[in-house]
Write a protein that holds these residues in place. Structure first.
Motif, PDB file in Angstrom:
ATOM      1  N   SER A 229       0.831  -1.213   0.000  1.00 55.40           N
ATOM      2  CA  SER A 229       0.000   0.000   0.000  1.00 55.40           C
ATOM      3  C   SER A 229       0.858   1.253   0.000  1.00 55.40           C
ATOM      4  O   SER A 229       0.531   2.238  -0.663  1.00 55.40           O
ATOM      5  CB  SER A 229      -0.928  -0.011   1.223  1.00 55.40           C
TER       6      SER A 229
ATOM      7  N   ILE B  91      -5.858  -4.248   0.009  1.00 53.79           N
ATOM      8  CA  ILE B  91      -5.127  -2.995   0.122  1.00 53.79           C
ATOM      9  C   ILE B  91      -5.366  -2.378   1.492  1.00 53.79           C
ATOM     10  O   ILE B  91      -6.491  -2.305   1.967  1.00 53.79           O
ATOM     11  CB  ILE B  91      -5.593  -2.006  -0.971  1.00 53.79           C
TER      12      ILE B  91
ATOM     13  N   LYS C 165      -6.044   0.536   3.186  1.00 54.38           N
ATOM     14  CA  LYS C 165      -6.504   1.848   2.739  1.00 54.38           C
ATOM     15  C   LYS C 165      -5.962   2.986   3.608  1.00 54.38           C
ATOM     16  O   LYS C 165      -5.798   4.105   3.141  1.00 54.38           O
ATOM     17  CB  LYS C 165      -8.029   1.878   2.699  1.00 54.38           C
TER      18      LYS C 165
ATOM     19  N   ALA D 169      -2.509   3.468   2.151  1.00 60.77           N
ATOM     20  CA  ALA D 169      -2.572   3.952   0.771  1.00 60.77           C
ATOM     21  C   ALA D 169      -3.077   5.388   0.695  1.00 60.77           C
ATOM     22  O   ALA D 169      -2.792   6.101  -0.266  1.00 60.77           O
ATOM     23  CB  ALA D 169      -3.477   3.035  -0.061  1.00 60.77           C
TER      24      ALA D 169
ATOM     25  N   GLN E  60      -5.394   4.277  -4.029  1.00 60.03           N
ATOM     26  CA  GLN E  60      -6.030   3.235  -4.833  1.00 60.03           C
ATOM     27  C   GLN E  60      -7.118   3.795  -5.744  1.00 60.03           C
ATOM     28  O   GLN E  60      -7.529   3.147  -6.713  1.00 60.03           O
ATOM     29  CB  GLN E  60      -6.614   2.134  -3.940  1.00 60.03           C
TER      30      GLN E  60
END
Length: 219
Positions: free
Chosen positions: A47, A72, A74, A77, A81
């Motif tokens: 990520s 993933i 989040k 990230a 994404q």
């Protein structure tokens, strides 16, 4: 082909500032480089690599998960994404084959002594850079099929860096140098339209209802 009327319809739901921001970001996006991450057990590292791709303008990341099936992260990230293209593969050979068919040379990142130093890497060549597991590095399959090897010069006792740190350093360096060249590294017009449409859809709340209304009125 992108339906320009549909794109115009969706962008009507965006503010002018948002559309200008999309245009600015897309002007710095590239598919000249792509990143591949192979079997990274600590998925927050993947990520984080995705976040570096987004921040420095690499549009596509390829994730190979032969052994570990995870989602993933989040929080790590940080929304990246939504803005990068994520290509998932269940076997490394499929990933390599796909990238070669797109014209990429395969570059393995490794601290081996025969690797090219980062500042000497030729950024004019269309390249897919592979990053491996935290402990084991890249698989033998990647190493044997690689067209070249790349490493970050280090002067301390530690042999390697965390994958997310290594990726950030390499991505920042190669994208900065790429933008100083005169090669055609930017997205094509068709790719720009595709990203504008996708990003609009990722931004608009209740997009399904809005799409249904548009296609009902425009069968």
């Amino acid at each position: 082909m992108i339906d320009l009327d549909y794109l115009d319809y969706l962008e009507g739901f965006l503010t002018e500032n948002r559309k200008e921001r999309f245009a600015t970001v897309l002007a710095n996006r590239t598919n000249h480089f792509t990143i591949a991450v192979e079997d990274v057990f600590q998925f927050h590292n993947t990520s984080a690599v995705m976040r570096s791709c987004e921040v420095f303008g690499i549009q596509q990341i390829n994730i190979v998960e032969q052994r570990f099936g995870k989602n993933i992260d989040k929080e790590i990230a940080m929304g990246a994404q939504k803005w990068v293209d994520i290509n998932k593969f269940d076997h490394i050979s499929n990933c390599i084959k796909s990238l070669r068919e797109q014209g990429y040379q395969i570059i393995a990142t490794t601290p081996h002594n025969d690797s090219c130093l980062l500042h000497e890497f030729d950024v004019t060549k269309k390249s897919a850079l592979f990053f491996g597991t935290e402990k084991e590095g890249l698989s033998e399959e990647v190493m044997s099929q690689a067209d070249g090897y790349l490493k970050i010069p280090m002067v301390g006792f530690t042999e390697s860096l965390n994958i997310s740190v290594s990726a950030a350093i390499i991505i920042q360096d190669i994208t900065t140098r790429l933008r100083q060249t005169d090669i055609a590294w930017k997205l094509s017009e068709e790719e720009l339209l595709e990203k504008r449409l996708l990003w609009a859809k990722n931004t608009i709340k209740d997009i399904k209802r809005i799409e249904e209304r548009y296609f009902k009125d425009n069968p």
